[in-house]
Design an enzyme around this catalytic site. Structure first.
Site, PDB file in Angstrom:
ATOM      1  CE1 TYR A 197      -3.584   2.702   0.919  1.00 46.97           C
ATOM      2  CE2 TYR A 197      -1.735   3.635   2.146  1.00 46.97           C
ATOM      3  CZ  TYR A 197      -2.985   3.769   1.577  1.00 46.97           C
ATOM      4  OH  TYR A 197      -3.644   4.967   1.650  1.00 46.97           O
TER       5      TYR A 197
ATOM      6  CD  GLU B 253      -5.952   4.844  -0.796  1.00 44.37           C
ATOM      7  OE1 GLU B 253      -5.926   4.971   0.434  1.00 44.37           O
ATOM      8  OE2 GLU B 253      -6.991   4.623  -1.435  1.00 44.37           O
TER       9      GLU B 253
END
Ligand code: GDP
Ligand code: MN
Length: 388
Positions: free
Chosen positions: A108, A196
């Site tokens: 992530y 993101e």
């Protein structure tokens, strides 16, 4: 403002963030053709402005162009429900067809403005993939953060530290550092509020790729990014919010039953608090702004009454710069063209409040006029109960 994954990937690529090869399709035949050009296994991905598509059935692998066509025909037109769409879901109008990736690890990587420190903060985690929200809630230690000093920007040593925390070594550390600096560069250059990559993957061949991408932009900076403004997809936005933005009104849809027309964000918050406190729930709030005029109020009132969930309207205006008589005039004019089916509670205070009240009284329309906030909130709750 939000954009689609395929658009975010096109932007990220310009900042040296590696993304899989792929193209967007609006028909199964187009998806088939793209899959044929890419060759091998492809992934067909629903393009909506919400995450959680994988779990909702909006991301599918296809081993052949025929299968890609089949997957696309299943996904296109579907009402995709994810934890971010609400129960009614979002209709899929486009799919991204990408070369399939052999995944070794799902990481992530995100950049966001941390309001508590007033700094852009980068976050990285080895626990990337579809359960990142759960990781953040249950094991926040697995998310590593670096706050960026706005004076100097993200420093290479910080990017390296993040890359190391992702378990990257050797060449991967070098590529990972470049990847992270690229994401930050994209974030700053395009005035994001969020960027993101989840998952950022390490492939079986040891390459790094942005397999998913999400970019949200600061609406107040869009005036200097006409190209990004061109990526706006109003089909993905709340219909009445789009309508309100045309008139430059701040309108936010909520899930209660009281429409709130106020001036100023602070008064909006206080209004929603007191409505809640009195026992009802806001259906929305609409901020007509400081220096409003009759026309804005008329448009605002139209938008409020178009919301099917509304059982009562609460007009709460403090006349500082705005004049209460103008607000009253706008409300009365709006009601000459739309039929009023729900009670309206009005509390006007400040500049020209008395003139405002007089306009309302003489309009012949039945308003419930309240003198203070408490009385107004109680009248609103009563109105909701009556119309229910
Ligand atoms: P989201 O669910 O909306 O966040 O959509 P993502 O783009 O993140 O995709 C969800 C999941 O699908 C990823 O976490 C991957 O596990 C999987 N996925 C996406 N693309 C590929 C691919 O090319 N190959 C494989 N094997 N899995 C993929
Ligand atoms: Mn994702």
């Amino acid at each position: 403002m939000k954009i689609h994954e395929y658009q975010a990937k096109q932007i990220l690529q310009q900042y040296s963030v590696p993304v899989p090869e792929g193209q967007v399709a609006t028909t199964p035949e187009e998806a088939e053709e793209i899959a044929r050009q890419l060759g091998g296994t492809v992934v067909v991905k629903a393009q909506i402005h919400a995450g959680g598509r994988g779990k909702g059935g909006g991301v599918k692998l296809a081993k052949s162009p025929e299968e890609a066509k089949q997957m696309a025909s299943e996904i296109l037109g579907m009402q995709l429900v994810t934890h971010q769409t609400g129960p009614e879901g979002q209709k899929v109008k486009q799919v991204l067809v990408e070369e399939g990736t052999d995944i070794a690890r799902e990481l992530y990587l995100g950049a966001v403005l941390d309001r508590s420190t007033s700094r852009v903060t980068l976050m990285a985690s080895q626990a990337g993939g579809m359960d990142i929200e759960e990781v953040a809630a249950k094991t926040p230690r697995k998310i590593i953060r670096e706050a960026v000093d706005p004076g100097v920007g993200l420093q290479p040593f910080q990017a390296r530290r993040l890359a190391l925390s992702l378990g990257l070594h050797g060449d991967q550390l070098k590529f990972g550092t470049k990847f992270i600096l690229g994401l930050y560069d994209a974030y700053i250059s395009t005035d994001c509020s969020l960027a993101e990559i989840n998952p950022m993957v390490v492939t079986r061949d040891g390459d790094l790729l942005a397999l998913d991408a999400k970019m949200n932009f600061d609406d107040n900076a869009l005036f200097r990014h006409q190209d990004i403004l061109g990526l706006r997809d109003t089909d993905e936005e709340e219909e009445l919010e789009v309508e309100a933005s045309k008139y430059d009104l701040n309108y936010i849809k909520l899930d209660g039953e009281v429409a709130c027309m106020v001036n100023g964000a602070g008064l909006a918050m206080a209004t929603m608090d007191i409505v809640k406190y009195a026992g009802a729930s806001p259906a929305n709030f609409l901020d007509v702004g400081g220096g409003t005029n009759v026309e804005r109020v008329r448009n605002a009132f139209h938008i409020l009454l178009s919301d099917k969930d509304v059982k009562a309207v609460f007009i709460n205006i403090f006349g500082g710069i705005v004049r209460c008589d103008r607000v009253a005039q706008g409300v009365v004019e709006a009601l000459q063209t739309i039929e009023l089916k729900v009670p309206v509670v009005v509390r006007l205070q400040g500049t020209n409040a008395e003139e405002g009240s007089k306009i309302l009284e003489e309009s012949g329309i039945k308003f419930r006029v309240a003198r203070d906030l408490k009385e107004a909130a109680e009248a609103v709750v009563q109105a909701v109960n009556e119309s229910a």
